[in-house]
Design an enzyme around this catalytic site. Structure first.
Site, PDB file in Angstrom:
ATOM      1  N   ARG A 147      -6.111   4.123   2.288  1.00 11.62           N
ATOM      2  CA  ARG A 147      -6.925   3.444   1.280  1.00 11.62           C
ATOM      3  C   ARG A 147      -7.788   2.428   2.002  1.00 11.62           C
ATOM      4  O   ARG A 147      -7.295   1.711   2.885  1.00 11.62           O
ATOM      5  CB  ARG A 147      -6.002   2.735   0.277  1.00 11.62           C
ATOM      6  N   TYR A 159     -10.696  -8.121  -4.575  1.00  6.27           N
ATOM      7  CA  TYR A 159      -9.370  -7.506  -4.598  1.00  6.27           C
ATOM      8  C   TYR A 159      -9.102  -6.731  -3.313  1.00  6.27           C
ATOM      9  O   TYR A 159      -9.995  -6.093  -2.750  1.00  6.27           O
ATOM     10  CB  TYR A 159      -9.245  -6.521  -5.788  1.00  6.27           C
ATOM     11  N   ASP A 210      -9.381   1.652  -4.503  1.00  3.36           N
ATOM     12  CA  ASP A 210      -8.866   1.069  -5.742  1.00  3.36           C
ATOM     13  C   ASP A 210      -9.923   0.136  -6.344  1.00  3.36           C
ATOM     14  O   ASP A 210     -10.292  -0.865  -5.736  1.00  3.36           O
ATOM     15  CB  ASP A 210      -7.590   0.256  -5.426  1.00  3.36           C
ATOM     16  N   HIS A 212      -9.604  -1.270  -9.244  1.00  2.40           N
ATOM     17  CA  HIS A 212      -8.771  -2.327  -9.853  1.00  2.40           C
ATOM     18  C   HIS A 212      -9.326  -2.800 -11.196  1.00  2.40           C
ATOM     19  O   HIS A 212      -9.480  -4.016 -11.422  1.00  2.40           O
ATOM     20  CB  HIS A 212      -8.632  -3.498  -8.879  1.00  2.40           C
ATOM     21  N   GLU A 236      -9.269   4.784  -7.918  1.00  4.97           N
ATOM     22  CA  GLU A 236      -8.133   4.336  -8.726  1.00  4.97           C
ATOM     23  C   GLU A 236      -8.555   3.249  -9.704  1.00  4.97           C
ATOM     24  O   GLU A 236      -9.372   2.389  -9.387  1.00  4.97           O
ATOM     25  CB  GLU A 236      -7.074   3.794  -7.783  1.00  4.97           C
ATOM     26  N   GLU A 262      -0.607   2.628 -12.732  1.00  7.40           N
ATOM     27  CA  GLU A 262       0.394   1.721 -12.139  1.00  7.40           C
ATOM     28  C   GLU A 262       0.815   0.623 -13.117  1.00  7.40           C
ATOM     29  O   GLU A 262       1.909   0.104 -13.013  1.00  7.40           O
ATOM     30  CB  GLU A 262      -0.125   1.104 -10.851  1.00  7.40           C
ATOM     31  N   ARG A 283      -0.068   7.292 -11.844  1.00  2.00           N
ATOM     32  CA  ARG A 283       0.422   6.312 -10.868  1.00  2.00           C
ATOM     33  C   ARG A 283       1.707   5.625 -11.301  1.00  2.00           C
ATOM     34  O   ARG A 283       2.144   4.680 -10.640  1.00  2.00           O
ATOM     35  CB  ARG A 283      -0.653   5.244 -10.663  1.00  2.00           C
ATOM     36  N   GLU A 339       2.146   5.869  -2.543  1.00  2.00           N
ATOM     37  CA  GLU A 339       1.598   4.662  -1.900  1.00  2.00           C
ATOM     38  C   GLU A 339       2.713   4.010  -1.094  1.00  2.00           C
ATOM     39  O   GLU A 339       3.850   3.904  -1.570  1.00  2.00           O
ATOM     40  CB  GLU A 339       1.086   3.694  -2.968  1.00  2.00           C
ATOM     41  N   TRP A 402      -8.856  -8.712 -13.159  1.00  2.00           N
ATOM     42  CA  TRP A 402      -8.522  -8.850 -11.734  1.00  2.00           C
ATOM     43  C   TRP A 402      -8.096  -7.519 -11.154  1.00  2.00           C
ATOM     44  O   TRP A 402      -7.465  -6.721 -11.806  1.00  2.00           O
ATOM     45  CB  TRP A 402      -7.396  -9.870 -11.522  1.00  2.00           C
TER      46      TRP A 402
HETATM   47  O1  LIG Z   1      -2.792  -0.026  -6.039  1.00  2.00           O
HETATM   48  C1  LIG Z   1      -2.268  -1.067  -5.640  1.00  2.00           C
HETATM   49  O2  LIG Z   1      -1.432  -1.142  -4.722  1.00  2.00           O
HETATM   50  C2  LIG Z   1      -2.676  -2.370  -6.295  1.00  2.00           C
HETATM   51  O3  LIG Z   1      -3.207  -2.137  -7.562  1.00  2.00           O
HETATM   52  C3  LIG Z   1      -1.540  -3.324  -6.259  1.00  2.00           C
HETATM   53  O4  LIG Z   1      -1.626  -4.009  -5.048  1.00  2.00           O
HETATM   54  C4  LIG Z   1      -1.497  -4.338  -7.378  1.00  2.00           C
HETATM   55  O5  LIG Z   1      -2.636  -5.162  -7.307  1.00  2.00           O
HETATM   56  C5  LIG Z   1      -0.232  -5.166  -7.229  1.00  2.00           C
HETATM   57  O6  LIG Z   1       0.872  -4.304  -7.204  1.00  2.00           O
HETATM   58  C6  LIG Z   1      -0.095  -6.160  -8.365  1.00  2.00           C
HETATM   59  O7  LIG Z   1       1.105  -6.888  -8.204  1.00  2.00           O
HETATM   60 MG   LIG Z   2      -3.885  -0.172  -7.773  1.00  2.00          MG
END
Ligand SMILES: O=C(O)[C@@H](O)[C@@H](O)[C@H](O)[C@H](O)CO
Ligand SMILES: [Mg+2]
Length: 402
Positions: A147, A159, A210, A212, A236, A262, A283, A339, A402
């Site tokens: 990534r 991020y 990502d 985000h 992502e 996620e 995810r 991941e 975020w």
């Molecule tokens: O894909 C990822 O790994 C992120 O989205 C994470 O780092 C996420 O920001 C954190 O798990 C939040 O605690």
């Molecule tokens: Mg993520």
């Protein structure tokens, strides 16, 4: 086999983790991850005050019935706190059952579907050159999938970019630090990043990114289309997934594969995206989506629509989650990718485990159970330290995702 005791262990070897330990009258114990980044104590209390009194005396072998008890029995169903607590109970009970059967968890789930589990690492840098260098470092470490996240010119923070290229911990302060965001700057920058990264690593490395949750659906369509020449494995969280219809718009504009989930915690969050094939990877994780029992249901639904798993595996998911996830990934037929952000040595010392990394793959161990334990004496040396995830504002001050 009766549950005789259950305890919640909160420890902070560099970052906070919450672990549930269940003990039985046959001397077998099991552990489950209950860590919810930035809201750890909510899950610790939910387990201690509301779940554990109901666990004592139950038959540890009745995993499904206990899952249904805590899901239907809480009345206020779903949500990250409830489902992380249920996940920890479920994972600990699967750990116990596999130990009782004297087999590694993946055998109990149905045996191997693969030897190794392909993982992806997190390369990040403050600018494009920095990020390319980090990506090449991961390639040298043997990763087949990487990534890439980089700083955005003109933005003082964003991020996925950490001070340390190997470790990334976003919960970096007791109260949320403020990131800033500018979509126009980002949309101009991202294609330049991936042109350089793809050129540097060649065609055979899987590249992931990502977003985000930061774009509107149309912006995500634009970005996906601009990244098509670089053939990403996935983009992502392109847009906040509360509005799942929005993914239809993105799909009209781009063939860049999409991964979401996620922050989902039940099959109900995933159902429409999967059934309408609006995503390519789901995810959801062991720790936040109700444990092994519920994640199997999500994966089986996904398999009907050729959606593959791509479980979250950031450092704020403990080695207990990673261990259980690897057994799940070793079994699940529609596996996509896992991941894997290395935990620190401090964390690994608190959570001894038998999984191993080699040439871009993780291998679950053969120890009965999920292969992860907790050193309670060492864990006690790291008291909880308040930490919350950042917040994000547009450059005009507007609160953003975020
Ligand atoms: O894909 C990822 O790994 C992120 O989205 C994470 O780092 C996420 O920001 C954190 O798990 C939040 O605690
Ligand atoms: Mg993520």
């Amino acid at each position: 086999m009766k549950i005789t005791n259950a305890t919640v262990i909160v420890t902070c070897p560099g970052r906070n983790f919450v672990t549930l330990k269940i003990e039985t009258d046959e001397g077998l114990t099991g552990i489950g991850d209950a860590t919810l980044n930035g809201r750890e104590l909510s899950v610790a209390s939910y387990l201690t005050d509301h779940c554990i009194p109901n666990l004592i005396g139950k038959d540890a072998g009745r995993i499904e019935d206990i899952w249904q008890f805590f899901y239907r029995g809480c009345y206020w169903r779903r949500g990250p706190v409830t489902m992380s607590a249920i996940a920890a109970i479920d994972t600990a009970l699967w750990d116990i059952k596999a130990k009782a059967a004297n087999m590694p968890l993946y055998q109990l789930l149905g045996g191997r579907s693969r030897d190794g589990v392909m993982v992806y690492g997190h390369a990040n840098g403050t600018d494009i050159d920095d990020t390319v260098e980090a990506v090449l470092k991961y390639k040298e470490m043997g990763y087949r999938a990487i990534r890439a996240q980089s700083g955005v010119p003109g933005l003082k923070s964003t991020y996925g970019v950490s001070k340390d290229t190997m470790f990334y911990e976003p919960a970096d302060a007791a109260l949320p630090s403020e990131n800033e965001w500018d979509t126009v700057k980002y949309l101009n920058h991202a294609p330049k990043l991936f042109e350089k990264v793809r050129d540097a690593v060649g065609p055979d490395i899987h590249l992931l990114h990502d977003i985000h949750h930061r774009l509107t659906p149309l912006e995500a369509g634009q970005l996906g289309r601009s990244l098509e020449p670089f053939k990403l494995f996935w983009m992502e969280d392109p847009t906040p997934a509360e509005n799942q219809e929005a993914l239809k718009l993105i799909r009209q504009y781009t063939t860049t594969p999409i991964a979401i989930g996620e922050i989902f915690n039940t099959i109900w969050d995933c159902k429409d995206l999967i059934q309408n094939q609006l995503i390519d990877y789901i995810r959801t994780t062991v720790v936040h989506a109700g444990g092994i029992t519920h994640l199997r249901r999500i994966a089986d639904l996904a398999a009907l629509y050729q959606v593959r798993t791509g479980s979250h595996g950031a450092t704020d998911l403990s080695p207990v989650c990673m261990g259980a996830a690897l057994h799940f990934d070793t079994w699940v037929p529609n596996f996509g990718i896992q991941e894997y952000m290395h935990h620190t040595e401090e964390t690994d010392a608190v959570f001894p485990h038998d999984y191993t990394f080699k040439d871009g793959f993780l291998y679950a161990g053969e120890t009965p159970g999920h292969g992860v334990t907790i050193d309670e004496e060492l864990a006690a040396k790291y008291p909880y330290k308040p930490a919350q995830l950042p917040v994000n504002r547009l450059t005009d001050g507007t609160m953003w995702n975020w």
